[in-house]
Design an enzyme around this catalytic site. Structure first.
Site, mmCIF file in Angstrom:
data_model
loop_
_atom_site.group_PDB
_atom_site.id
_atom_site.type_symbol
_atom_site.label_atom_id
_atom_site.label_comp_id
_atom_site.label_asym_id
_atom_site.label_seq_id
_atom_site.Cartn_x
_atom_site.Cartn_y
_atom_site.Cartn_z
ATOM 1 N N CYS A 79 -5.310 -10.104 1.051
ATOM 2 C CA CYS A 79 -4.584 -10.882 2.061
ATOM 3 C C CYS A 79 -4.943 -12.371 1.979
ATOM 4 C CB CYS A 79 -4.813 -10.270 3.442
ATOM 5 S SG CYS A 79 -3.541 -10.755 4.617
ATOM 6 N N HIS A 173 -4.842 -4.623 3.142
ATOM 7 C CA HIS A 173 -6.286 -4.554 3.417
ATOM 8 C C HIS A 173 -6.843 -3.155 3.155
ATOM 9 C CE1 HIS A 173 -6.669 -8.381 5.719
ATOM 10 N NE2 HIS A 173 -5.416 -8.146 6.030
ATOM 11 N N GLU A 175 -9.732 -2.368 2.617
ATOM 12 C CA GLU A 175 -11.073 -2.285 3.235
ATOM 13 C C GLU A 175 -11.007 -1.728 4.656
ATOM 14 O OE1 GLU A 175 -9.367 -4.993 2.636
ATOM 15 O OE2 GLU A 175 -9.587 -6.465 4.261
#
Ligand code: GLN
Length: 196
Positions: A79, A173, A175
């Site tokens: 991002c 994302h 993560e």
């Protein structure tokens, strides 16, 4: 074993450190020049690219990170991190700085004109099996790609995951989802580079 740094000036640093560790990598936060010098690869987290750009200058890391990437250090940006790695940003702030690494043009907050954040399932080149569940938050998309850039995934007709040699970028994302496969892909890219 190679060590992967996570740029820790702003953004979701802890989540990336956790995802890299789960993928079997040694992961450390990077805030200082000496910490950058000690890592084999760098992750640029999600957050706010304009803020990270300013902090890179304040912490005197902008030129050193640029130089490492230009010298072939593997890097992965999610991002805001993808925005930092792009050659050019549209709808950015005029003073926002680029790290380079990806010969792409990105548009900041591109999906945000319709909707601030959304989730979808994506087929990602290099990640076999189930689609990757992707979370987009005020995300950029990739509008132009240079010859050396491989598009790994698209959403709504726009490139949202790209790779150029040892540099990887995603608009979304990984993560945040607990699906470690994008981080595992990056860890394998780092191992390829470090052992070659
Ligand atoms: N819109 C942010 C930027 O311009 C990126 C958002 C994110 O990283 N979730 O940097």
């Amino acid at each position: 074993m190679s060590t992967i740094g996570v740029l820790a000036l702003q953004g979701d640093v802890r989540e990336h450190v956790g995802a890299l560790a789960a993928a079997g990598a040694a992961a450390v936060p990077v805030r200082r020049r000496a910490e950058l010098d000690a890592v084999d690869a760098l992750v640029l987290p999600g957050g706010e690219s304009t803020t990270m750009s300013r902090l890179l200058e304040t912490f005197e890391l902008l030129e050193p990170v640029r130089a490492r990437i230009a010298a072939g250090m593997p890097a992965y940006g999610s991002c805001a991190g993808l925005i930092l790695l792009a050659r050019e940003v549209r709808d950015g702030r005029p003073d926002q700085q680029q790290l380079g690494g990806l010969d792409v043009v990105v548009r900041r907050n591109a999906f945000g004109r319709q909707v601030d954040s959304f989730e979808t399932d994506l087929d990602v080149v290099g990640i076999p099996g189930d689609p990757v569940h992707a979370v987009f938050i005020r995300a950029p998309w990739v509008e132009e790609t240079g010859g050396g850039v491989e598009v790994l995934a698209t959403a709504a007709g726009h490139a949202v995951a790209v790779r150029q040699g040892p540099v990887l970028g995603t608009s979304f994302h990984p993560e945040l989802t607990g699906d470690g496969r994008v981080h595992a892909l990056f860890v394998s890219m780092v191992r390829e580079r470090v052992s070659s």
